[in-house]
Motif scaffolding. Structure first.
Motif, PDB file in Angstrom:
ATOM      1  N   GLU A   9       0.897  -1.136   0.252  1.00 55.02           N
ATOM      2  CA  GLU A   9       0.009   0.291   0.049  1.00 55.02           C
ATOM      3  C   GLU A   9       0.834   1.250  -0.196  1.00 55.02           C
ATOM      4  O   GLU A   9       1.667   1.023   1.019  1.00 55.02           O
ATOM      5  N   LEU A  14      -3.318   4.715   5.018  1.00 54.13           N
ATOM      6  CA  LEU A  14      -4.517   3.677   5.158  1.00 54.13           C
ATOM      7  C   LEU A  14      -3.752   2.482   5.659  1.00 54.13           C
ATOM      8  O   LEU A  14      -3.783   2.005   6.384  1.00 54.13           O
ATOM      9  N   ASP A  56      -3.007  -3.507  -2.426  1.00 58.19           N
ATOM     10  CA  ASP A  56      -3.435  -2.302  -2.878  1.00 58.19           C
ATOM     11  C   ASP A  56      -3.772  -2.412  -4.593  1.00 58.19           C
ATOM     12  O   ASP A  56      -2.489  -3.171  -4.447  1.00 58.19           O
ATOM     13  N   THR A  84      -8.775  -2.351  -1.872  1.00 56.72           N
ATOM     14  CA  THR A  84      -8.693  -1.077  -2.191  1.00 56.72           C
ATOM     15  C   THR A  84      -9.765  -0.908  -1.849  1.00 56.72           C
ATOM     16  O   THR A  84     -11.248  -1.066  -1.621  1.00 56.72           O
ATOM     17  N   VAL A  85      -9.737   0.366  -2.919  1.00 61.77           N
ATOM     18  CA  VAL A  85     -11.149   1.432  -2.152  1.00 61.77           C
ATOM     19  C   VAL A  85     -11.424   1.400  -3.840  1.00 61.77           C
ATOM     20  O   VAL A  85     -12.320   1.977  -4.264  1.00 61.77           O
ATOM     21  N   VAL A  86     -11.099   0.656  -5.200  1.00 67.38           N
ATOM     22  CA  VAL A  86     -11.761   0.198  -6.240  1.00 67.38           C
ATOM     23  C   VAL A  86     -12.602  -1.003  -7.190  1.00 67.38           C
ATOM     24  O   VAL A  86     -12.250  -1.548  -6.387  1.00 67.38           O
ATOM     25  N   ASP A  87     -13.899  -0.662  -7.313  1.00 69.89           N
ATOM     26  CA  ASP A  87     -14.558  -1.448  -7.225  1.00 69.89           C
ATOM     27  C   ASP A  87     -15.151  -1.528  -9.003  1.00 69.89           C
ATOM     28  O   ASP A  87     -16.411  -1.835  -9.165  1.00 69.89           O
ATOM     29  N   LEU A 105     -13.314  -3.720   0.094  1.00 65.88           N
ATOM     30  CA  LEU A 105     -12.741  -2.613   0.105  1.00 65.88           C
ATOM     31  C   LEU A 105     -12.440  -2.474   0.783  1.00 65.88           C
ATOM     32  O   LEU A 105     -12.484  -2.952   2.306  1.00 65.88           O
ATOM     33  N   LYS A 106     -11.280  -1.239   1.043  1.00 69.10           N
ATOM     34  CA  LYS A 106     -10.471  -0.959   2.615  1.00 69.10           C
ATOM     35  C   LYS A 106     -11.878  -0.893   3.899  1.00 69.10           C
ATOM     36  O   LYS A 106     -10.833   0.058   4.540  1.00 69.10           O
ATOM     37  N   GLU A 107     -12.764  -0.037   2.765  1.00 73.83           N
ATOM     38  CA  GLU A 107     -13.482   0.147   4.039  1.00 73.83           C
ATOM     39  C   GLU A 107     -14.769  -0.372   5.149  1.00 73.83           C
ATOM     40  O   GLU A 107     -14.597  -0.291   6.117  1.00 73.83           O
ATOM     41  N   THR A 128     -15.869  -8.989  -0.289  1.00 76.88           N
ATOM     42  CA  THR A 128     -16.433  -7.499  -0.109  1.00 76.88           C
ATOM     43  C   THR A 128     -18.639  -7.561  -0.824  1.00 76.88           C
ATOM     44  O   THR A 128     -17.955  -7.842  -2.236  1.00 76.88           O
TER      45      THR A 128
END
Length: 217
Positions: A9, A14, A56, A84-87, A105-107, A128
């Protein structure tokens, strides 16, 4: 038995957040962290006694998808979870194709991240829920992913746009690019807007990474 984790990452905050989430669990040990895919591969060559890589996607030098492919080819026993944040459909498709064992997802909260790590070491494929749904859609309609890749393969950049992307890849700002190419900053900005539209991205880093991935620069 402690599970050995490493994190790939490039964002310091993060990385810190991921480490904090994992710190609640005594049977998880973060062995090391890499700022990009190339650094990860180097560290694995020194010590590949790792159970799970949290990877990431969007990183400089070498992105997470290329790194996943290299890790799975050389160290197939290591599990790779994309974190990652990318979906985006294309990223999900390419990550699975590269050999990723999970996609989160990182959330994600600490408890579910921990459960996902355990799940992947037991042979599961943690995802996720929203990613799982997209994956099912890709499996049901494989032409969607193929069409997306074919569309991106037909991207045509002008000579000037390519020059600007090369400058961006070196980390230069609008004013520096303007000076180097002897054009106004507003012209640089307009070219970059056009680049974003053609590549379907929203940031300089995304533009550079997608262009490199498609061998446009």
């Amino acid at each position: 038995m402690s599970l050995k984790i490493c994190i790939a990452e490039d964002n310091y905050f993060l990385t810190k957040a991921i480490k904090e989430k994992l710190s609640f669990f005594d049977d998880i040990s973060v062995k090391y962290h890499a700022n990009n895919g190339a650094e990860l591969i180097g560290k694995l060559e020194e010590n590949h006694n790792i159970d799970v890589v949290l990877m990431d996607i969007q990183m400089p030098e070498m992105d997470g998808i290329k790194a996943t492919e290299l890790v799975k080819n050389k160290y197939p026993q290591i599990k790779v979870i994309m974190l990652t944040v990318v979906d985006d459909d294309e990223y999900i498709f390419n990550a699975i194709k590269a050999g990723a064992n999970g996609y989160l997802l990182k959330e994600i909260d600490a408890e579910n991240l921990y459960k996902s790590i355990i799940e992947v070491t037991e042979g599961g494929a943690p995802m996720t829920p929203s990613i799982a749904l997209k994956t099912l859609n890709l499996l049901r309609n494989p032409t969607i992913a193929t069409e997306k890749i074919e569309e991106s393969d037909t991207i045509k950049l002008t000579k000037r746009e390519t020059e600007i992307l090369i400058q961006l890849s070196k980390g230069l700002n609008y004013n520096s690019i303007s000076d180097n190419l002897i054009i106004s900053p507003s012209t640089v900005r307009k070219h970059i807007e056009n680049i974003y539209k053609k590549l379907q991205v929203h940031s300089k880093m995304e533009a550079v990474m997608k262009a490199q991935k498609r061998n446009l620069i």
